[in-house]
Design a protein around this motif. Sequence first.
Motif, mmCIF file in Angstrom:
data_model
loop_
_atom_site.group_PDB
_atom_site.id
_atom_site.type_symbol
_atom_site.label_atom_id
_atom_site.label_comp_id
_atom_site.label_asym_id
_atom_site.label_seq_id
_atom_site.Cartn_x
_atom_site.Cartn_y
_atom_site.Cartn_z
ATOM 1 N N LEU A 70 64.966 21.948 22.641
ATOM 2 C CA LEU A 70 64.125 22.185 20.922
ATOM 3 C C LEU A 70 63.013 21.942 21.441
ATOM 4 C CD1 LEU A 70 67.055 19.808 19.382
ATOM 5 C CD2 LEU A 70 66.977 22.799 19.206
ATOM 6 N N GLY A 71 62.203 22.390 22.426
ATOM 7 C CA GLY A 71 60.822 22.318 22.043
ATOM 8 C C GLY A 71 59.751 23.125 22.081
ATOM 9 N N GLY A 72 59.059 23.778 21.788
ATOM 10 C CA GLY A 72 58.674 24.507 21.149
ATOM 11 C C GLY A 72 57.442 25.122 22.514
ATOM 12 N N ASP A 73 56.754 26.655 22.415
ATOM 13 C CA ASP A 73 56.141 26.953 22.826
ATOM 14 C C ASP A 73 55.872 26.825 23.781
ATOM 15 O OD1 ASP A 73 55.667 29.837 24.672
ATOM 16 O OD2 ASP A 73 54.419 29.831 23.387
ATOM 17 N N VAL A 74 55.023 26.293 25.667
ATOM 18 C CA VAL A 74 54.481 25.931 26.404
ATOM 19 C C VAL A 74 53.136 26.315 27.422
ATOM 20 C CG1 VAL A 74 55.802 23.827 26.600
ATOM 21 C CG2 VAL A 74 55.662 25.863 28.149
ATOM 22 N N TYR A 75 53.795 27.884 26.982
ATOM 23 C CA TYR A 75 52.817 28.947 27.663
ATOM 24 C C TYR A 75 52.009 29.100 27.011
ATOM 25 C CZ TYR A 75 52.082 33.369 29.772
ATOM 26 O OH TYR A 75 51.175 34.478 31.234
ATOM 27 N N GLU A 76 51.751 29.844 25.441
ATOM 28 C CA GLU A 76 50.284 30.214 24.710
ATOM 29 C C GLU A 76 48.864 28.628 24.962
ATOM 30 O OE1 GLU A 76 48.656 30.962 20.166
ATOM 31 O OE2 GLU A 76 50.608 29.530 20.778
ATOM 32 N N GLY A 77 47.696 29.613 25.594
ATOM 33 C CA GLY A 77 46.605 29.402 26.332
ATOM 34 C C GLY A 77 46.205 28.531 27.355
ATOM 35 N N VAL A 78 47.699 28.798 27.947
ATOM 36 C CA VAL A 78 47.546 28.270 29.522
ATOM 37 C C VAL A 78 46.391 28.931 30.584
ATOM 38 C CG1 VAL A 78 48.975 27.969 31.320
ATOM 39 C CG2 VAL A 78 50.171 27.384 29.436
ATOM 40 N N PRO A 79 45.630 28.338 31.199
ATOM 41 C CA PRO A 79 44.592 29.563 31.961
ATOM 42 C C PRO A 79 45.248 29.375 33.052
ATOM 43 C CG PRO A 79 43.959 27.120 31.265
ATOM 44 C CD PRO A 79 44.929 26.999 30.606
ATOM 45 N N LYS A 80 44.971 30.984 33.502
ATOM 46 C CA LYS A 80 45.556 32.068 35.025
ATOM 47 C C LYS A 80 44.765 31.913 35.041
ATOM 48 C CE LYS A 80 48.902 33.254 31.343
ATOM 49 N NZ LYS A 80 47.814 33.116 30.382
ATOM 50 N N ASP A 81 44.002 30.915 36.268
ATOM 51 C CA ASP A 81 42.957 30.853 37.514
ATOM 52 C C ASP A 81 43.262 31.502 38.335
ATOM 53 O OD1 ASP A 81 41.688 28.873 35.259
ATOM 54 O OD2 ASP A 81 42.656 27.961 36.067
ATOM 55 N N TYR A 82 44.579 30.990 38.878
ATOM 56 C CA TYR A 82 45.503 31.598 40.324
ATOM 57 C C TYR A 82 46.446 31.524 40.228
ATOM 58 C CZ TYR A 82 41.214 29.225 42.246
ATOM 59 O OH TYR A 82 40.046 29.046 42.482
ATOM 60 N N THR A 83 47.237 32.746 40.485
ATOM 61 C CA THR A 83 48.419 33.513 39.525
ATOM 62 C C THR A 83 48.563 34.349 40.879
ATOM 63 O OG1 THR A 83 47.573 35.793 38.732
ATOM 64 C CG2 THR A 83 48.308 33.553 37.386
ATOM 65 N N LYS A 84 50.087 34.838 41.198
ATOM 66 C CA LYS A 84 50.352 36.051 41.759
ATOM 67 C C LYS A 84 49.678 35.889 43.656
ATOM 68 C CE LYS A 84 52.674 38.566 39.388
ATOM 69 N NZ LYS A 84 52.431 37.613 38.133
ATOM 70 N N ALA A 85 49.448 36.731 44.163
ATOM 71 C CA ALA A 85 49.339 36.666 45.863
ATOM 72 C C ALA A 85 48.567 35.131 46.090
ATOM 73 C CB ALA A 85 49.195 37.777 46.228
ATOM 74 N N ASP A 86 47.552 35.495 44.654
ATOM 75 C CA ASP A 86 46.678 33.725 45.156
ATOM 76 C C ASP A 86 47.227 32.517 44.898
ATOM 77 O OD1 ASP A 86 44.703 35.482 45.263
ATOM 78 O OD2 ASP A 86 44.047 35.256 43.290
ATOM 79 N N VAL A 87 47.966 31.940 44.833
ATOM 80 C CA VAL A 87 49.050 30.609 44.671
ATOM 81 C C VAL A 87 49.705 30.645 45.853
ATOM 82 C CG1 VAL A 87 50.379 29.346 43.211
ATOM 83 C CG2 VAL A 87 49.391 31.512 41.941
ATOM 84 N N THR A 88 49.110 29.819 47.147
ATOM 85 C CA THR A 88 48.965 29.887 48.782
ATOM 86 C C THR A 88 48.853 28.735 49.043
ATOM 87 O OG1 THR A 88 46.919 30.514 49.007
ATOM 88 C CG2 THR A 88 48.391 32.322 49.112
ATOM 89 N N SER A 89 49.481 28.276 49.877
ATOM 90 C CA SER A 89 49.502 26.726 50.493
ATOM 91 C C SER A 89 47.882 26.391 51.416
ATOM 92 C CB SER A 89 50.379 26.331 52.134
ATOM 93 O OG SER A 89 50.073 27.435 53.004
ATOM 94 N N SER A 90 47.310 28.240 51.361
ATOM 95 C CA SER A 90 45.454 27.693 51.875
ATOM 96 C C SER A 90 44.830 27.543 50.916
ATOM 97 C CB SER A 90 45.358 28.767 52.620
ATOM 98 O OG SER A 90 44.873 29.873 52.049
ATOM 99 N N ASN A 91 45.403 28.643 49.668
ATOM 100 C CA ASN A 91 44.029 27.864 48.098
ATOM 101 C C ASN A 91 44.012 26.770 48.376
ATOM 102 O OD1 ASN A 91 43.278 30.688 48.797
ATOM 103 N ND2 ASN A 91 44.235 31.296 47.040
ATOM 104 N N PHE A 92 45.035 26.103 47.789
ATOM 105 C CA PHE A 92 45.621 24.805 47.304
ATOM 106 C C PHE A 92 44.748 23.841 48.044
ATOM 107 C CE2 PHE A 92 46.889 21.096 47.822
ATOM 108 C CZ PHE A 92 47.978 20.704 46.034
ATOM 109 N N PRO A 93 44.147 23.430 49.253
ATOM 110 C CA PRO A 93 43.295 22.433 49.391
ATOM 111 C C PRO A 93 42.334 22.706 49.115
ATOM 112 C CG PRO A 93 44.284 23.551 51.445
ATOM 113 C CD PRO A 93 44.661 24.167 50.332
ATOM 114 N N ALA A 94 41.777 24.262 48.950
ATOM 115 C CA ALA A 94 40.440 24.335 49.651
ATOM 116 C C ALA A 94 40.270 24.903 47.476
ATOM 117 C CB ALA A 94 40.320 25.849 49.655
ATOM 118 N N VAL A 95 40.865 24.591 47.179
ATOM 119 C CA VAL A 95 40.663 24.706 45.424
ATOM 120 C C VAL A 95 40.534 22.849 45.119
ATOM 121 C CG1 VAL A 95 41.571 24.628 43.147
ATOM 122 C CG2 VAL A 95 42.099 26.304 44.642
ATOM 123 N N LEU A 96 41.366 22.366 45.598
ATOM 124 C CA LEU A 96 41.527 20.386 45.559
ATOM 125 C C LEU A 96 39.744 20.025 45.878
ATOM 126 C CD1 LEU A 96 42.422 17.698 44.692
ATOM 127 C CD2 LEU A 96 43.754 18.293 46.904
#
Length: 441
Positions: A70-96
């Motif tokens: 019964l919840g509302g939309d949670v997608y609107e406004g979510v930043p698209k910082d890293y999507t598709k092929a950029d979501v990787t185990s090597s980028n994660f520690p670099a971002v963090l």
Amino acid sequence: MSSPFGKKWVLLVSGSKGWADYRHQADVCRAYQIMHRQGILDEQIVVMMYDDIADNPENNSPRIIKNEPLGGDVYEGVPKDYTKADVTSSNFPAVLSGNKSKLSTGNASSRKVIQSNSKDTIFVYMTNHGGSGLFSFPAAHDVLHSEDLVNTLTEMADMHKFVQLVIFVESCYSGSMLKNLPHNIPVYGITASPPDKSSYAAFHDRWRGTYLADVYSAIWMDFVERNELERTTFEELFKHLSFELWRQNLPRCQQYGNTGLSKLPLSSVLGTTSHERVVFARKELRLTHLTVSHEVRHKIYQGKIESEKQGAMKRDLETAYEEYKKKQRSMAKGVEIFKVHCSKGRCLVPKEQRELTSQSDFKRVTESFREIFWDLHDEMLELTLPVPQVLLEVMEFNVDVEHIIEGIALMRTVVDTFIPPARTRRRHIRRLRRELSMPVE
């Protein structure tokens, strides 16, 4: 935002893709909405998610993602910082860690990362499938090892990258990701499950044909939304999580690292109590359709078959479901023969508490598994996720690493026998059983 500790940084990570794993990206989207409402600026929130749900052909409500029935939309406004092929185990520690030079993506110098200092706090939330000592990312066989996660957090602490860091991990065997976290650094973690247990999904939406949320995530987010963050501690959140999971007769969440930080108020890391809260209008959280993660695809298939009215479409779904069960049986056979190969005639009895005797050996074994099964994708790849727990059990008996790797290759041979016709498969399995002195069915 300003605080006695400096800035508050947030890193939200969904490591999955595809409609069947809808819930992971929905979890991250809702977590973003909560952090945003609690005053944390978008420039200090980094979101990593594949982003193939909102516009997915199976989405009956395009551009809308739900995390509760019964919840509302949670997608609107979510930043698209890293999507598709950029979501990787090597980028994660670099971002963090804020290390742009380690990013494997275009325009690395302009990408958003956690640019924290010794006065700042960091909150990390990760959700997806996992194996023993592993957290999966969207690309086939792209995994983050627990050793690498703990090393990254420890190095950041040594470099004074934060005053305190809190990390939540939602996945099967998630306790194995943080159980080696040092107690003497300012890092506190809560995981959805112990090192050797699965996590659970919730809210099977028949109309959407998928699950909307994960149990642990639904509980902690509901708690944060309902309580005054300045007057509520992480210890209270942990106790609430533990009680709710116990009440549902599910594996208990775990805490790791510097548990002294659990005395901190939630506001020290998660922002301030939102004036936009709709807490008092909401009913008590009522979790439904609780399903262990490895049964989720079964329930989705069964739900779609039951709901489908068109004969041809129903038959197609039934055929696809039978193929999925066939894949599952093939992996089970492979694991069975692998165990016999590695046991050298001994009986492998799982222990209640499993400790890694050698992180490097375990990493080598799991990497060998990944290399040998490199070409499996989607459903078949998902079926391999429990295997690292089996590898860990075998390693506890001091089986030679080379012998284990030979067993993994044998496992792959067995799995491949499920591709030819059934009669050929049966002959091949019988031959393997004879070679390994196993009973012939």
